[in-house]
Write a protein that holds these residues in place. Structure first.
Motif, PDB file in Angstrom:
ATOM      1  N   GLY A  42       9.643 -13.698  -9.404  1.00 48.40           N
ATOM      2  CA  GLY A  42       8.524 -13.863  -8.666  1.00 48.40           C
ATOM      3  C   GLY A  42       7.218 -15.675  -8.960  1.00 48.40           C
ATOM      4  O   GLY A  42       7.562 -16.481  -8.440  1.00 48.40           O
ATOM      5  N   LEU A  43       7.678 -15.640 -10.324  1.00 48.76           N
ATOM      6  CA  LEU A  43       6.567 -16.597 -11.097  1.00 48.76           C
ATOM      7  C   LEU A  43       7.437 -18.262 -10.464  1.00 48.76           C
ATOM      8  O   LEU A  43       6.066 -18.631 -10.488  1.00 48.76           O
ATOM      9  CB  LEU A  43       6.713 -16.228 -12.670  1.00 48.76           C
ATOM     10  N   LYS A  44       8.655 -17.816  -9.904  1.00 49.06           N
ATOM     11  CA  LYS A  44       8.832 -19.104  -9.903  1.00 49.06           C
ATOM     12  C   LYS A  44       8.672 -19.903  -9.070  1.00 49.06           C
ATOM     13  O   LYS A  44       8.654 -20.953  -8.833  1.00 49.06           O
ATOM     14  CB  LYS A  44      10.671 -18.868 -10.137  1.00 49.06           C
ATOM     15  N   LEU A  45       8.255 -18.682  -8.563  1.00 53.45           N
ATOM     16  CA  LEU A  45       7.556 -19.126  -7.027  1.00 53.45           C
ATOM     17  C   LEU A  45       6.360 -19.100  -6.393  1.00 53.45           C
ATOM     18  O   LEU A  45       5.655 -19.496  -5.384  1.00 53.45           O
ATOM     19  CB  LEU A  45       8.539 -18.061  -5.610  1.00 53.45           C
ATOM     20  N   LEU A  46       5.513 -18.776  -7.145  1.00 54.95           N
ATOM     21  CA  LEU A  46       4.659 -18.946  -7.276  1.00 54.95           C
ATOM     22  C   LEU A  46       3.631 -19.382  -8.105  1.00 54.95           C
ATOM     23  O   LEU A  46       3.812 -19.372  -9.091  1.00 54.95           O
ATOM     24  CB  LEU A  46       3.974 -17.191  -6.755  1.00 54.95           C
ATOM     25  N   ARG A  47       2.327 -20.070  -8.012  1.00 53.79           N
ATOM     26  CA  ARG A  47       1.411 -20.439  -9.219  1.00 53.79           C
ATOM     27  C   ARG A  47       1.048 -19.563  -9.758  1.00 53.79           C
ATOM     28  O   ARG A  47       1.040 -17.826  -9.297  1.00 53.79           O
ATOM     29  CB  ARG A  47      -0.242 -20.875  -8.159  1.00 53.79           C
ATOM     30  N   PRO A  48       0.509 -19.386 -10.667  1.00 58.86           N
ATOM     31  CA  PRO A  48       0.606 -18.288 -12.416  1.00 58.86           C
ATOM     32  C   PRO A  48      -0.502 -17.313 -11.462  1.00 58.86           C
ATOM     33  O   PRO A  48      -0.565 -16.352 -11.536  1.00 58.86           O
ATOM     34  CB  PRO A  48       0.328 -19.451 -12.832  1.00 58.86           C
ATOM     35  N   GLU A  49      -1.242 -18.098 -10.966  1.00 62.32           N
ATOM     36  CA  GLU A  49      -2.745 -17.548 -10.838  1.00 62.32           C
ATOM     37  C   GLU A  49      -2.778 -16.071  -9.545  1.00 62.32           C
ATOM     38  O   GLU A  49      -3.011 -14.894  -9.691  1.00 62.32           O
ATOM     39  CB  GLU A  49      -3.876 -17.780 -10.755  1.00 62.32           C
ATOM     40  N   ILE A  50      -1.606 -16.749  -9.003  1.00 64.12           N
ATOM     41  CA  ILE A  50      -0.869 -15.806  -7.660  1.00 64.12           C
ATOM     42  C   ILE A  50      -0.670 -14.377  -8.634  1.00 64.12           C
ATOM     43  O   ILE A  50      -1.190 -13.820  -8.242  1.00 64.12           O
ATOM     44  CB  ILE A  50      -0.740 -16.559  -6.556  1.00 64.12           C
ATOM     45  N   VAL A  51       0.403 -15.250  -9.654  1.00 65.55           N
ATOM     46  CA  VAL A  51       0.976 -13.595 -10.345  1.00 65.55           C
ATOM     47  C   VAL A  51       0.219 -12.141 -11.124  1.00 65.55           C
ATOM     48  O   VAL A  51       0.274 -11.611 -10.974  1.00 65.55           O
ATOM     49  CB  VAL A  51       2.059 -14.300 -10.640  1.00 65.55           C
ATOM     50  N   VAL A  52      -0.994 -13.402 -11.724  1.00 65.33           N
ATOM     51  CA  VAL A  52      -1.658 -12.444 -12.459  1.00 65.33           C
ATOM     52  C   VAL A  52      -2.573 -11.733 -11.436  1.00 65.33           C
ATOM     53  O   VAL A  52      -3.164 -10.458 -11.911  1.00 65.33           O
ATOM     54  CB  VAL A  52      -2.937 -13.382 -13.108  1.00 65.33           C
ATOM     55  N   VAL A  53      -3.786 -12.334 -10.269  1.00 64.50           N
ATOM     56  CA  VAL A  53      -3.953 -11.455  -9.721  1.00 64.50           C
ATOM     57  C   VAL A  53      -3.712 -10.409  -9.032  1.00 64.50           C
ATOM     58  O   VAL A  53      -3.771  -8.757  -8.550  1.00 64.50           O
ATOM     59  CB  VAL A  53      -4.589 -11.809  -8.237  1.00 64.50           C
ATOM     60  N   ALA A  54      -2.507 -10.284  -8.681  1.00 68.08           N
ATOM     61  CA  ALA A  54      -1.289  -9.446  -8.187  1.00 68.08           C
ATOM     62  C   ALA A  54      -1.281  -8.314  -8.661  1.00 68.08           C
ATOM     63  O   ALA A  54      -0.712  -7.340  -8.765  1.00 68.08           O
ATOM     64  CB  ALA A  54       0.156  -9.934  -7.126  1.00 68.08           C
ATOM     65  N   VAL A  55      -0.122  -9.197  -9.987  1.00 65.28           N
ATOM     66  CA  VAL A  55      -0.647  -7.328 -11.157  1.00 65.28           C
ATOM     67  C   VAL A  55      -1.438  -7.048 -11.865  1.00 65.28           C
ATOM     68  O   VAL A  55      -0.731  -5.652 -12.024  1.00 65.28           O
ATOM     69  CB  VAL A  55       0.018  -8.187 -12.031  1.00 65.28           C
ATOM     70  N   SER A  56      -3.009  -7.809 -11.212  1.00 66.24           N
ATOM     71  CA  SER A  56      -3.794  -6.508 -11.690  1.00 66.24           C
ATOM     72  C   SER A  56      -4.178  -5.953 -10.790  1.00 66.24           C
ATOM     73  O   SER A  56      -5.314  -4.694 -11.320  1.00 66.24           O
ATOM     74  CB  SER A  56      -4.451  -7.394 -11.993  1.00 66.24           C
ATOM     75  N   CYS A  57      -3.633  -5.047  -9.433  1.00 74.15           N
ATOM     76  CA  CYS A  57      -3.535  -4.880  -9.283  1.00 74.15           C
ATOM     77  C   CYS A  57      -2.903  -3.301  -9.027  1.00 74.15           C
ATOM     78  O   CYS A  57      -3.148  -2.470  -8.324  1.00 74.15           O
ATOM     79  CB  CYS A  57      -3.392  -4.815  -7.278  1.00 74.15           C
ATOM     80  N   THR A  58      -2.026  -3.219 -10.334  1.00 77.62           N
ATOM     81  CA  THR A  58      -1.588  -2.579 -11.020  1.00 77.62           C
ATOM     82  C   THR A  58      -2.228  -1.444 -10.688  1.00 77.62           C
ATOM     83  O   THR A  58      -2.619   0.114 -10.566  1.00 77.62           O
ATOM     84  CB  THR A  58      -0.863  -2.077 -11.903  1.00 77.62           C
ATOM     85  N   PRO A  59      -3.732  -1.304 -11.665  1.00 76.22           N
ATOM     86  CA  PRO A  59      -4.671   0.252 -12.130  1.00 76.22           C
ATOM     87  C   PRO A  59      -5.262   0.746  -9.759  1.00 76.22           C
ATOM     88  O   PRO A  59      -4.890   2.070 -10.157  1.00 76.22           O
ATOM     89  CB  PRO A  59      -5.416  -0.753 -12.509  1.00 76.22           C
ATOM     90  N   PHE A  60      -5.251  -0.062  -8.414  1.00 79.89           N
ATOM     91  CA  PHE A  60      -5.436   0.751  -8.080  1.00 79.89           C
ATOM     92  C   PHE A  60      -3.979   1.923  -7.498  1.00 79.89           C
ATOM     93  O   PHE A  60      -4.172   2.732  -7.439  1.00 79.89           O
ATOM     94  CB  PHE A  60      -5.682  -0.415  -6.931  1.00 79.89           C
TER      95      PHE A  60
END
Length: 290
Positions: A79-97
Motif C-alpha cells: 500500500g505504501l507504493k500507492l499512498l503518501r507515507p503520512e496516510i499509511v502512518v495514520v491508517a496503521v495508527s488506528c490499530t489500537p482501536f
C-alpha cells in the motif's frame, strides 16, 4: 528491566525498523526485503528447536506469522507504493482501536470511554506529526491494502494473548519468521525486482531488521501483550511516530518541526488517558503474574 524501560526499548526497536527499512528499500523491493529479513531470522533461531518441536507453538506461530509478517507487513508495504507515507502512518495508527474492539469481542477486555478517548487523542497526535493536508484523493487500492494489513495486525495481537500463553517467545518468533519468509518468497520471485550486489549499508540494514527488529521486536511484543493485555499493548504503538521522527533526525539529519513536538504531546496525553489518570506509571511498573 523496569516496565517503563521495557516499553521504551520496544518502541525504539520497532521504530528503528522503519529507518533500517528506508535504507534497504533504496536497493531492494519490499517483498525481497521482507522475505530475506524473516528468512535470516528463522535461520538464526533454528537452534531453539534443538529440544524438539512444540506442536502448539508451531500452530500458533505459523498463524501469527501469516497475520503479522506476511499480511500486515506485506500488505502495508504494498500500500505504501500507492499512498503518501503520512496516510499509511495514520491508517496503521488506528490499530489500537481495532485491537480493543477485537479484544472486547473475544471477552479479553471491556470497552470504556476513557481509553477510547485517549486512543483518539493519540491518533490525532499522529495525524499532526504526519502533516495531513488537503491534497489529491488517496488511491482506494492502497487504502484497501493498508486497511487489510492493519486488521491482520490487530487480530494477531488479540490472538497472541488468547493462544500464545505459556509458549516461549523465541520459539514463537522462529515459527512466525519461517511462516513470513515462506509466504513472501513466491511474491518476491513473481513480483520482486532483480537484485544486484547490495551495498554495505543495505546488508547492515537487512541484518538489523532480521536480528534486532524481528527477533528482538517480536519477542518484546509477546512479553508486552502478556503483561498488559492486547489493548494496552497496542496503544504503545502510538509512541512509534515520535521515536521514528527522533531516529530519522539522527540517521538522516531530518529537521524537527513544531508539529512533531505538538503531536508527541498529544500522543503522551492520549496514552495517559488510555492507561487512566493516576495509574499510567503504575500500569507500567506493577508486577503482573504470568
Amino acid at each position: 528491566m523496569g516496565r517503563i524501560g521495557l516499553v521504551v526499548l520496544f518502541s525504539l526497536v520497532w521504530s528503528s525498523a522503519f529507518v533500517a527499512g528506508k535504507i534497504a528499500l533504496a536497493e531492494l523491493d519490499s517483498f525481497t526485503l521482507l522475505a530475506a529479513r524473516f528468512g535470516l531470522a528463522a535461520l538464526v533461531l533454528l537452534p531453539v528447536l534443538a529440544g524438539g518441536i512444540d506442536r502448539r507453538a508451531l500452530r500458533v506461530g505459523l498463524l501469527l506469522g501469516l497475520l503479522n509478517n506476511a499480511l500486515y507487513l506485506g500488505l502495508t508495504f504494498s500500500g505504501l507504493k500507492l499512498l503518501r507515507p503520512e496516510i499509511v502512518v495514520v491508517a496503521v495508527s488506528c490499530t489500537p482501536f481495532l485491537t480493543r474492539l477485537f479484544a472486547a469481542v473475544a471477552g479479553q477486555e471491556r470497552l470504556a470511554a476513557r481509553p477510547l478517548a485517549g486512543l483518539g487523542l493519540g491518533v490525532a497526535g499522529v495525524a499532526v506529526m504526519a502533516g495531513l493536508t488537503a491534497g489529491p484523493a488517496p488511491d482506494p487500492r492502497g487504502l484497501a491494502l493498508v486497511a487489510a494489513g492493519t486488521v491482520a495486525f490487530a487480530l494477531a495481537t488479540v490472538l497472541t494473548r488468547d493462544r500464545a500463553h505459556g509458549l516461549p517467545p523465541l520459539a514463537l518468533t522462529f515459527w512466525q519468521s519461517a511462516a513470513g519468509a515462506l509466504a513472501l518468497l513466491p511474491a518476491a520471485v513473481l513480483f520482486g525486482a532483480p537484485v544486484g550486489m547490495p551495498s554495505a549499508a543495505t546488508v547492515a540494514a537487512v541484518l538489523y531488521l532480521a536480528f534486532g527488529a524481528t527477533i528482538g521486536g517480536l519477542a518484546l511484543w509477546v512479553v508486552l501483550i502478556r503483561r498488559h493485555g492486547p489493548g494496552t499493548a497496542a496503544s504503545f504503538h502510538l509512541l512509534n511516530p515520535p521515536f521514528g521522527v527522533a531516529l530519522s533526525a539522527l540517521a538522516f539529519a531530518t529537521p524537527l518541526r513544531g508539529e512533531d513536538l505538538l503531536g508527541t504531546l498529544l500522543i503522551l496525553l492520549g496514552l495517559g488517558l488510555t492507561l487512566a489518570p493516576g495509574r499510567a506509571v503504575a500500569a507500567l511498573s506493577r508486577q503482573t503474574p504470568r
